[in-house]
Motif scaffolding. Sequence first.
Motif, PDB file in Angstrom:
ATOM      1  N   SER A 111       0.827  -1.210   0.000  1.00  0.00           N
ATOM      2  CA  SER A 111       0.000   0.000   0.000  1.00  0.00           C
ATOM      3  C   SER A 111       0.860   1.257   0.000  1.00  0.00           C
ATOM      4  O   SER A 111       1.917   1.307   0.635  1.00  0.00           O
ATOM      5  N   ILE A 112       0.383   2.261  -0.709  1.00  0.00           N
ATOM      6  CA  ILE A 112       1.057   3.548  -0.720  1.00  0.00           C
ATOM      7  C   ILE A 112       0.779   4.272   0.591  1.00  0.00           C
ATOM      8  O   ILE A 112      -0.361   4.392   1.030  1.00  0.00           O
ATOM      9  N   VAL A 113       1.831   4.765   1.226  1.00  0.00           N
ATOM     10  CA  VAL A 113       1.717   5.435   2.512  1.00  0.00           C
ATOM     11  C   VAL A 113       1.811   6.949   2.360  1.00  0.00           C
ATOM     12  O   VAL A 113       1.126   7.701   3.049  1.00  0.00           O
TER      13      VAL A 113
ATOM     14  N   TYR B 200       3.032  10.430   8.787  1.00  0.00           N
ATOM     15  CA  TYR B 200       3.345  11.719   9.402  1.00  0.00           C
ATOM     16  C   TYR B 200       4.840  11.958   9.531  1.00  0.00           C
ATOM     17  O   TYR B 200       5.272  13.044   9.896  1.00  0.00           O
ATOM     18  N   SER B 201       5.627  10.926   9.269  1.00  0.00           N
ATOM     19  CA  SER B 201       7.078  11.075   9.383  1.00  0.00           C
ATOM     20  C   SER B 201       7.709  11.601   8.101  1.00  0.00           C
ATOM     21  O   SER B 201       8.889  11.953   8.100  1.00  0.00           O
ATOM     22  N   ILE B 202       6.979  11.651   7.021  1.00  0.00           N
ATOM     23  CA  ILE B 202       7.533  12.086   5.735  1.00  0.00           C
ATOM     24  C   ILE B 202       7.584  13.607   5.720  1.00  0.00           C
ATOM     25  O   ILE B 202       6.559  14.283   5.760  1.00  0.00           O
ATOM     26  N   LYS B 203       8.782  14.151   5.654  1.00  0.00           N
ATOM     27  CA  LYS B 203       8.950  15.601   5.757  1.00  0.00           C
ATOM     28  C   LYS B 203      10.068  16.073   4.832  1.00  0.00           C
ATOM     29  O   LYS B 203      11.218  15.654   4.940  1.00  0.00           O
ATOM     30  N   GLN B 204       9.725  16.947   3.899  1.00  0.00           N
ATOM     31  CA  GLN B 204      10.720  17.500   2.991  1.00  0.00           C
ATOM     32  C   GLN B 204      11.565  18.546   3.707  1.00  0.00           C
ATOM     33  O   GLN B 204      11.074  19.307   4.533  1.00  0.00           O
ATOM     34  N   TRP B 205      12.840  18.556   3.371  1.00  0.00           N
ATOM     35  CA  TRP B 205      13.771  19.550   3.912  1.00  0.00           C
ATOM     36  C   TRP B 205      14.803  19.873   2.850  1.00  0.00           C
ATOM     37  O   TRP B 205      15.516  18.992   2.388  1.00  0.00           O
ATOM     38  N   LYS B 206      14.828  21.147   2.453  1.00  0.00           N
ATOM     39  CA  LYS B 206      15.716  21.584   1.378  1.00  0.00           C
ATOM     40  C   LYS B 206      15.493  20.696   0.154  1.00  0.00           C
ATOM     41  O   LYS B 206      14.395  20.593  -0.351  1.00  0.00           O
TER      42      LYS B 206
ATOM     43  N   THR C 179      -0.654   4.128  12.622  1.00  0.00           N
ATOM     44  CA  THR C 179       0.117   4.860  11.615  1.00  0.00           C
ATOM     45  C   THR C 179       0.251   6.337  11.936  1.00  0.00           C
ATOM     46  O   THR C 179       1.000   7.043  11.261  1.00  0.00           O
ATOM     47  N   ASN C 180      -0.454   6.834  12.936  1.00  0.00           N
ATOM     48  CA  ASN C 180      -0.365   8.251  13.287  1.00  0.00           C
ATOM     49  C   ASN C 180       0.616   8.524  14.419  1.00  0.00           C
ATOM     50  O   ASN C 180       0.771   9.666  14.830  1.00  0.00           O
TER      51      ASN C 180
ATOM     52  N   ARG D 266      16.145  22.749  13.369  1.00  0.00           N
ATOM     53  CA  ARG D 266      16.126  21.551  14.188  1.00  0.00           C
ATOM     54  C   ARG D 266      15.082  20.570  13.670  1.00  0.00           C
ATOM     55  O   ARG D 266      14.011  20.963  13.229  1.00  0.00           O
ATOM     56  N   LEU D 267      15.433  19.296  13.753  1.00  0.00           N
ATOM     57  CA  LEU D 267      14.514  18.228  13.394  1.00  0.00           C
ATOM     58  C   LEU D 267      13.911  17.678  14.682  1.00  0.00           C
ATOM     59  O   LEU D 267      14.627  17.312  15.614  1.00  0.00           O
ATOM     60  N   LEU D 268      12.574  17.614  14.725  1.00  0.00           N
ATOM     61  CA  LEU D 268      11.872  17.159  15.921  1.00  0.00           C
ATOM     62  C   LEU D 268      11.217  15.821  15.623  1.00  0.00           C
ATOM     63  O   LEU D 268      10.449  15.707  14.672  1.00  0.00           O
ATOM     64  N   VAL D 269      11.513  14.828  16.434  1.00  0.00           N
ATOM     65  CA  VAL D 269      11.062  13.474  16.161  1.00  0.00           C
ATOM     66  C   VAL D 269      10.330  12.903  17.376  1.00  0.00           C
ATOM     67  O   VAL D 269      10.881  12.847  18.476  1.00  0.00           O
ATOM     68  N   LYS D 270       9.089  12.502  17.166  1.00  0.00           N
ATOM     69  CA  LYS D 270       8.333  11.740  18.165  1.00  0.00           C
ATOM     70  C   LYS D 270       7.997  10.417  17.499  1.00  0.00           C
ATOM     71  O   LYS D 270       7.253  10.389  16.534  1.00  0.00           O
ATOM     72  N   TYR D 271       8.568   9.318  17.978  1.00  0.00           N
ATOM     73  CA  TYR D 271       8.446   8.074  17.234  1.00  0.00           C
ATOM     74  C   TYR D 271       7.677   7.003  17.997  1.00  0.00           C
ATOM     75  O   TYR D 271       7.792   6.835  19.202  1.00  0.00           O
ATOM     76  N   GLY D 272       6.852   6.293  17.231  1.00  0.00           N
ATOM     77  CA  GLY D 272       6.145   5.143  17.741  1.00  0.00           C
ATOM     78  C   GLY D 272       5.312   5.429  18.972  1.00  0.00           C
ATOM     79  O   GLY D 272       4.757   6.517  19.145  1.00  0.00           O
ATOM     80  N   SER D 273       5.230   4.440  19.824  1.00  0.00           N
ATOM     81  CA  SER D 273       4.454   4.558  21.054  1.00  0.00           C
ATOM     82  C   SER D 273       5.242   5.213  22.173  1.00  0.00           C
ATOM     83  O   SER D 273       4.766   5.291  23.304  1.00  0.00           O
ATOM     84  N   GLU D 274       6.447   5.674  21.868  1.00  0.00           N
ATOM     85  CA  GLU D 274       7.254   6.398  22.853  1.00  0.00           C
ATOM     86  C   GLU D 274       6.489   7.636  23.315  1.00  0.00           C
ATOM     87  O   GLU D 274       6.177   8.520  22.519  1.00  0.00           O
ATOM     88  N   ASP D 275       6.171   7.676  24.606  1.00  0.00           N
ATOM     89  CA  ASP D 275       5.395   8.803  25.109  1.00  0.00           C
ATOM     90  C   ASP D 275       6.110   9.545  26.234  1.00  0.00           C
ATOM     91  O   ASP D 275       5.498  10.270  27.007  1.00  0.00           O
TER      92      ASP D 275
END
Length: 244
Positions: A56-58, A103-109, A150-151, A163-172
């Motif tokens: 599937s396309i994400v 939600y992790s796909i983010k263009q930069w430059k 997936t969110n 700065r790159l800000l990353v919140k990943y997975g179920s890490e809360d």
Amino acid sequence: VSATVNGRTFGGNVNLFDRIGTNNAYDDMLIYSELQQPDVMPISNYIRLNDLQGGSIVGKAGLMSDLVVFAERGIFRLNVPSADPTGWSLVESEPNLGCTQPYSIKQWKNGVFFAGTDNIYYISPNFEFVAISENWRDQYQSVITNTTDTNQTVIEIDNNNERLLVKYGSEDEAINIMDLNNVIEVKEIKQLITDKNLLQFFNQIILLANRQNSIIDNTPIHSMAIEVHSEPILSDHESDDDDE
């Protein structure tokens, strides 16, 4: 999920309805708009990726003048001529990597960040995949493996402070902040700090996604301000010393 490349907007995971309301879903299909008309997407304007076997396309993102398509079991770089998209061609592919977190796909430059199943990557303009979370890869893998929503993984860019800000997975418990300043090579991006004060912002993004069941790329937030003891830690504008 949509991306605009060369004056055309591309959407994915297409649902087609006939006159009696019967729904046909195509999770391997792209649909594209008329040139410079992002809201006009005729049913005849489509690209099928079923032969690529990526699942599937994400999501999608622009890479220079090409379109990168993120699927569950592959990432593909397509050249789609603006004048005649039916003449599209597969330029390059990476069958060993996939993406399940839109939600992790983010263009930069001139490149794109995304969360893979084993690492967070930066795709260079040359379609090179650079892992940037090596310092905390084991922790990332242990969390992302058990992530089914997936969110849950969100990447944002604080453009003002590079700065790159990353919140990943179920890490809360934490947000990872990575420095993008003075990056000569992408491999020089390093983890700076873990900051729990940003969790509120990312949780709001996830809540919005769950409510609307849509990607926030239509209204991107590149910088944000969160009150912490009356002191904003991020802001779109420099604070003014003058009183109003």
